[in-house]
Design a protein around this motif. Sequence first.
Motif, short mmCIF file in Angstrom:
data_model
loop_
_atom_site.label_atom_id
_atom_site.label_comp_id
_atom_site.label_asym_id
_atom_site.label_seq_id
_atom_site.Cartn_x
_atom_site.Cartn_y
_atom_site.Cartn_z
N UNK A 28 7.98 14.96 -12.48
CA UNK A 28 8.40 16.03 -11.65
C UNK A 28 9.11 17.04 -11.96
N UNK A 29 9.83 16.89 -12.97
CA UNK A 29 10.46 18.08 -13.79
C UNK A 29 9.71 19.45 -13.96
N UNK A 67 7.67 20.10 0.00
CA UNK A 67 8.54 19.68 1.11
C UNK A 67 8.12 20.24 2.52
N UNK A 68 7.62 21.51 2.47
CA UNK A 68 7.30 22.05 3.73
C UNK A 68 6.05 21.50 4.23
N UNK A 74 18.41 15.89 -2.55
CA UNK A 74 17.74 14.69 -3.09
C UNK A 74 16.32 14.84 -3.44
N UNK A 75 15.70 16.17 -3.20
CA UNK A 75 14.65 16.46 -3.88
C UNK A 75 14.74 17.04 -5.39
N UNK A 115 13.46 15.15 -8.87
CA UNK A 115 12.52 16.19 -9.75
C UNK A 115 13.29 16.05 -11.17
N UNK A 116 14.69 15.83 -11.30
CA UNK A 116 15.23 16.06 -12.60
C UNK A 116 15.83 14.61 -12.98
N UNK A 117 15.91 13.69 -12.33
CA UNK A 117 16.53 12.62 -12.81
C UNK A 117 15.84 12.02 -13.93
#
Length: 304
Positions: free
Chosen positions: A119-120, A131-132, A170-171, A175-177
Amino acid sequence: MKRKNLWKRMKKCYMLYLFLLPAVLMIAVFCYAPMYGVLMAFQNYSPSKGITGSSWVGLKWFRTFFNMPRFWQIVKNTLTLSIYSLIAGFPIPVILALMINSVRNSKFQKVTQTVTYMPHFISVVIMVGMLTTFLSPRSGFLSHILTFLGAPDDAFYMGDAKAFPHLYVWSGIWQDMGWSSIIYLAALAGVDQSLHEAAKVDGATKLQRIWHVDIPAIVPTMIILLIMSVGSIMSVGYEKVFLMQNDLNSTVSEVISTYVYKIGLKQQQYSYSAAIGLFNNGINFILLVVVNKVSKKLSGSSLW
């Protein structure tokens, strides 16, 4: 004597300094040289006159920003998103790294790392588009799931001011965790395995070994990253906020970076936007110095 010894060491290791030279030049050209433009914050800047020819107005633009009716609202929105992101997002990469490091199945470990890293590399535009689409009242599957769980069937989450901070934070965590956990995995890779073996002999469980062996090993890394995060707490990137922003959620989504973008580029008030940016960076610098000093006293770990 100290200068002579320094020159002797530099001559002895001159090849290392030659390797360092391009990085120093890049920082000097692209980071320090543009700081000359900070003078715009104290001028009534005109592109035709340039920095040297523009009239000096002192602290006029700072007073204008501080006396603006929306000043406290914009600062509050910036701090809310930053502190929320820090509190919710800082421990999750640590937990993820500890979980991945505890898995002994190498194939599962690699797959998990790959899945969490991917996701990064999604661009901000695509992320906001996802998201949209997912939260669309008509066709979004997440919206349908929330409706099934009892939420209103006509809820428009992307325009909901209460939902905006949660969606943003949270998005970003999702994405970055995985990417943020890399440095912790690198630190865990350097843990002496004899410590784990000794803990096993003493009857320690896996959770006890994580708590007493792994976590103390990555605490210095955690402190350094926390200091850096606090040092940029006023810097909320405008791209994602700007793309998620609309008239319905603007009361909570207008942050300093988006306001500077609108004032500086759209309204072409260059000096005003430069003053706001300087104020923002000044607060970040003060926070960085204070947190670094406190960390050095309490834990012994610091940036300098």
